[in-house]
Each structure stands twice: as C-alpha cells, then as structure tokens.
Design a protein around this motif. Structure first.
Motif, PDB file in Angstrom:
ATOM      1  N   ASP A   8       0.849  -1.196   0.000  1.00 21.58           N
ATOM      2  CA  ASP A   8       0.000   0.000   0.000  1.00 21.58           C
ATOM      3  C   ASP A   8       0.885   1.246   0.000  1.00 21.58           C
ATOM      4  O   ASP A   8       2.112   1.154  -0.073  1.00 21.58           O
ATOM      5  N   ALA A   9       0.271   2.411   0.114  1.00 21.26           N
ATOM      6  CA  ALA A   9       1.015   3.677   0.066  1.00 21.26           C
ATOM      7  C   ALA A   9       2.007   3.823   1.216  1.00 21.26           C
ATOM      8  O   ALA A   9       2.993   4.559   1.100  1.00 21.26           O
ATOM      9  N   GLY A  10       1.770   3.128   2.320  1.00 24.87           N
ATOM     10  CA  GLY A  10       2.695   3.152   3.450  1.00 24.87           C
ATOM     11  C   GLY A  10       3.707   2.020   3.406  1.00 24.87           C
ATOM     12  O   GLY A  10       4.399   1.749   4.382  1.00 24.87           O
ATOM     13  N   ASN A  11       3.786   1.338   2.271  1.00 21.95           N
ATOM     14  CA  ASN A  11       4.685   0.199   2.056  1.00 21.95           C
ATOM     15  C   ASN A  11       4.404  -0.972   2.990  1.00 21.95           C
ATOM     16  O   ASN A  11       5.300  -1.731   3.338  1.00 21.95           O
ATOM     17  N   ARG A  12       3.156  -1.110   3.385  1.00 25.88           N
ATOM     18  CA  ARG A  12       2.729  -2.286   4.151  1.00 25.88           C
ATOM     19  C   ARG A  12       2.218  -3.330   3.164  1.00 25.88           C
ATOM     20  O   ARG A  12       1.617  -3.002   2.149  1.00 25.88           O
ATOM     21  N   LEU A  13       2.446  -4.579   3.519  1.00 26.40           N
ATOM     22  CA  LEU A  13       2.076  -5.678   2.649  1.00 26.40           C
ATOM     23  C   LEU A  13       0.563  -5.819   2.535  1.00 26.40           C
ATOM     24  O   LEU A  13      -0.132  -6.003   3.538  1.00 26.40           O
ATOM     25  N   LEU A  14       0.057  -5.723   1.322  1.00 26.54           N
ATOM     26  CA  LEU A  14      -1.354  -5.975   1.049  1.00 26.54           C
ATOM     27  C   LEU A  14      -1.575  -7.453   0.736  1.00 26.54           C
ATOM     28  O   LEU A  14      -2.509  -8.073   1.216  1.00 26.54           O
ATOM     29  N   LYS A  15      -0.693  -7.985  -0.104  1.00 27.34           N
ATOM     30  CA  LYS A  15      -0.855  -9.350  -0.576  1.00 27.34           C
ATOM     31  C   LYS A  15       0.485  -9.876  -1.039  1.00 27.34           C
ATOM     32  O   LYS A  15       1.290  -9.156  -1.614  1.00 27.34           O
ATOM     33  N   ASP A  16       0.700 -11.149  -0.782  1.00 23.47           N
ATOM     34  CA  ASP A  16       1.891 -11.860  -1.233  1.00 23.47           C
ATOM     35  C   ASP A  16       1.378 -13.019  -2.077  1.00 23.47           C
ATOM     36  O   ASP A  16       0.674 -13.885  -1.564  1.00 23.47           O
TER      37      ASP A  16
ATOM     38  N   LEU B 158      -5.656  -4.694  -6.634  1.00 25.71           N
ATOM     39  CA  LEU B 158      -5.442  -4.551  -5.185  1.00 25.71           C
ATOM     40  C   LEU B 158      -5.251  -3.094  -4.765  1.00 25.71           C
ATOM     41  O   LEU B 158      -5.088  -2.811  -3.587  1.00 25.71           O
ATOM     42  N   ASN B 159      -5.234  -2.181  -5.731  1.00 23.78           N
ATOM     43  CA  ASN B 159      -4.965  -0.771  -5.472  1.00 23.78           C
ATOM     44  C   ASN B 159      -3.596  -0.590  -4.801  1.00 23.78           C
ATOM     45  O   ASN B 159      -3.423   0.235  -3.902  1.00 23.78           O
ATOM     46  N   ALA B 160      -2.639  -1.380  -5.245  1.00 21.82           N
ATOM     47  CA  ALA B 160      -1.284  -1.320  -4.698  1.00 21.82           C
ATOM     48  C   ALA B 160      -0.568  -0.087  -5.222  1.00 21.82           C
ATOM     49  O   ALA B 160      -0.710   0.289  -6.385  1.00 21.82           O
ATOM     50  N   SER B 161       0.210   0.530  -4.358  1.00 18.75           N
ATOM     51  CA  SER B 161       1.010   1.693  -4.738  1.00 18.75           C
ATOM     52  C   SER B 161       2.432   1.305  -5.100  1.00 18.75           C
ATOM     53  O   SER B 161       3.146   2.075  -5.744  1.00 18.75           O
ATOM     54  N   ALA B 162       2.832   0.131  -4.642  1.00 16.10           N
ATOM     55  CA  ALA B 162       4.207  -0.310  -4.868  1.00 16.10           C
ATOM     56  C   ALA B 162       4.253  -1.832  -4.862  1.00 16.10           C
ATOM     57  O   ALA B 162       3.308  -2.490  -4.438  1.00 16.10           O
ATOM     58  N   LEU B 163       5.388  -2.363  -5.314  1.00 15.20           N
ATOM     59  CA  LEU B 163       5.557  -3.808  -5.264  1.00 15.20           C
ATOM     60  C   LEU B 163       7.017  -4.191  -5.203  1.00 15.20           C
ATOM     61  O   LEU B 163       7.901  -3.411  -5.545  1.00 15.20           O
ATOM     62  N   ILE B 164       7.214  -5.392  -4.742  1.00 13.73           N
ATOM     63  CA  ILE B 164       8.527  -6.031  -4.736  1.00 13.73           C
ATOM     64  C   ILE B 164       8.330  -7.370  -5.421  1.00 13.73           C
ATOM     65  O   ILE B 164       7.398  -8.106  -5.107  1.00 13.73           O
TER      66      ILE B 164
END
Length: 163
Positions: free
Chosen positions: A70-78, A103-109
């Motif tokens: 998410d925008a706070g770099n907390r894990l939404l989904k793995d 997922l409306n993700a702001s970032a990913l790894i």
C-alpha cells in the motif's frame, strides 16, 4: 525443511513425524510472514529476506512472487504469480500490473528463486525487470526491488543498481 510432504513420508516412514515437520515448516513461514507484515516492508529488510529464503530458496521449480504494497509500504498481498521449470520461469508484467491495480497497490517487490543455487540475475531476468519497471512507472506504481533468492543467498536488483 524444503522436502515435499510425500518425500518426508517416504524418508521418515511414519505419518506423525512427517506431519510434524510439515507443520513446523508452515509455522516458520507464518511467523516470518507476520514479522514482514508488522511494519512497512522496506523497514524490515532482513525480515523480508528471511521470509523469502524460507519460502523460496529450496523450491525445486522457479517461481515468481509479487509482494503488493500500500502507500505506506505495508504488505497488502503476497502471491505466487507464476511457476516454471527447474531452470526458468516467466515474469509476466501484464499479470503483475493487472493484479497490482486490482489490489490498489502503490508499490511492489518482485522475488523469484533460482533452484540452481546461483542468485545472479540472468539477461532474461534483467530484460523482464526493465519491462516491468517501465510498465509500473506508467501506472504510477513503484517497483522497489526485484530479489533473486537461492540457497546460497539473495541478490537485489536495487543494490546492483539495476532499478
């Protein structure tokens, strides 16, 4: 700890011992995943690497895993995005980015394993990561890193200056 349930039963013979080791493996992965989820992923760098190594380093087939943040770099989904053979898999930018939007993700790894044990990126790994990074940038999604996981260690595209 990386052995399949069938392999554990074949070696250990009795079901309680193999079931116990399977349960231990699941508990370890759960504890490591909880540690990653307890804070912004980027501030838990070693916890993230520990989790990825525990869940991917000994897999017999290559797999691509996406950690959606998410925008706070907390894990939404793995999620495991794709699996391949013992020697290769495909990093599908369209699939990863479509899921990030869902997922409306702001970032990913991105993480994938090398069953060979060598964590160095291949030329195909580099090309696929560049394509994913370009697509993510166009959608205003940050690709923080692509981590290759192997039995001998990990390699970060960000640390290599490839992102």
């Amino acid at each position: 700890m990386a052995a399949s349930n069938d392999d554990l039963r074949r070696v250990l013979g009795d079901r309680p011992a193999s079931d116990f080791l399977s349960l231990v493996r699941e508990v370890i992965a759960h504890v490591l995943r909880e540690e990653v989820m307890s804070a912004p992923v980027l501030s838990t760098g070693q916890a993230l690497l520990d989790y990825l190594r525990a869940t991917m380093a000994h897999a017999a087939e290559e797999q691509v895993r996406a950690l959606f943040l998410d925008a706070g770099n907390r894990l939404l989904k793995d999620e495991i995005v794709t699996t391949g053979s013992a020697r290769e898999t495909v990093l599908p930018p369209r699939v990863v980015l479509r899921r990030a939007l869902e997922l409306n993700a702001s970032a990913l790894i991105i993480a994938h394993n090398h069953p060979s044990g060598d964590p160095r990126p291949s030329s195909m790994d580099r090309r696929a990561t560049r394509a994913l990074a370009e697509g993510a940038r166009a959608l205003d999604i940050v690709l923080h890193d692509h981590i290759i996981v192997a039995r001998s260690g990990t390699t970060s595209f960000r640390a290599l200056g490839l992102l």
